[in-house]
Design a protein around this motif. Structure first.
Motif, PDB file in Angstrom:
ATOM      1  N   VAL A  48       0.843  -1.186   0.000  1.00 13.47           N
ATOM      2  CA  VAL A  48       0.000   0.000   0.000  1.00 13.47           C
ATOM      3  C   VAL A  48       0.885   1.245   0.000  1.00 13.47           C
ATOM      4  N   GLU A  49       0.470   2.254  -0.744  1.00 15.24           N
ATOM      5  CA  GLU A  49       1.191   3.519  -0.828  1.00 15.24           C
ATOM      6  C   GLU A  49       1.479   4.046   0.584  1.00 15.24           C
ATOM      7  N   PRO A  50       2.755   4.295   0.944  1.00 12.18           N
ATOM      8  CA  PRO A  50       3.102   4.715   2.305  1.00 12.18           C
ATOM      9  C   PRO A  50       2.372   5.966   2.787  1.00 12.18           C
ATOM     10  N   LYS A  51       2.028   6.882   1.890  1.00 17.80           N
ATOM     11  CA  LYS A  51       1.373   8.121   2.325  1.00 17.80           C
ATOM     12  C   LYS A  51      -0.056   7.896   2.831  1.00 17.80           C
ATOM     13  N   LEU A  52      -0.654   6.717   2.575  1.00 20.17           N
ATOM     14  CA  LEU A  52      -2.019   6.450   3.021  1.00 20.17           C
ATOM     15  C   LEU A  52      -2.106   6.238   4.520  1.00 20.17           C
ATOM     16  N   GLY A  53      -1.152   5.555   5.103  1.00 19.19           N
ATOM     17  CA  GLY A  53      -1.211   5.268   6.528  1.00 19.19           C
ATOM     18  C   GLY A  53      -2.154   4.114   6.833  1.00 19.19           C
ATOM     19  N   PHE A  54      -2.126   3.649   8.067  1.00 15.78           N
ATOM     20  CA  PHE A  54      -2.923   2.498   8.471  1.00 15.78           C
ATOM     21  C   PHE A  54      -3.582   2.757   9.808  1.00 15.78           C
TER      22      PHE A  54
END
Length: 150
Positions: free
Chosen positions: A32-38
């Protein structure tokens, strides 16, 4: 059989293991794109009272991935046991009433917590609609939690 958009009139074989399998947590973090966050929520039984020792035994093995919980004591203890990741206390904003008053209002939750930063994020079915997310962004909402990331 599965019908794919953009392939009108064609029927393709659909293999659940290949076409719709659930990813592992490692795959999610890596792909997942790192800028999205979890946000990984710790689910606890609303009807049980947990001792601090019991919560510690539950939390210690998973502190590398816990970020949020609707359980006020679990959120507080997770923050106390580690300081690497932010921990979010989730609330329904008073739409449902709970025995623990900290779950019923922001004011009650703040009384009990040593909050470093207050962030307003939302969750709900409308967060899967791009226009609704954009409007929230314009209103100053800092983040949205979604079921379908697109």
């Amino acid at each position: 059989m599965h019908h794919s958009p953009g392939l009108e009139g064609k029927i393709l074989k659909w293999c659940v293991q290949k076409d719709d399998s659930l990813c592992t947590l490692r795959e999610a973090f890596e792909k997942v794109e790192p800028k999205l966050g979890f946000n990984i929520e710790l689910k606890l039984d609303d009807n049980l009272v947990y001792s601090s020792d019991h919560l510690s035994r539950l939390l210690l093995p998973i502190l590398q991935v816990i970020f949020s919980s609707f359980h006020p004591d679990a959120a507080l203890l997770a923050r106390k046991l580690q300081s690497i990741y932010p921990v979010f206390f989730l609330t329904n904003g008073g739409t449902e009433m709970y025995y623990d008053v900290r779950r019923n209002s922001l004011e009650e939750a703040i009384k009990d917590k040593r909050i470093q930063t207050l962030s307003l994020m939302t969750y709900g079915k409308l967060n899967n609609v791009a226009e609704a997310v954009y409007m929230q962004h314009l209103m100053g909402i800092e983040g949205v939690m979604v079921d379908h990331v697109e």
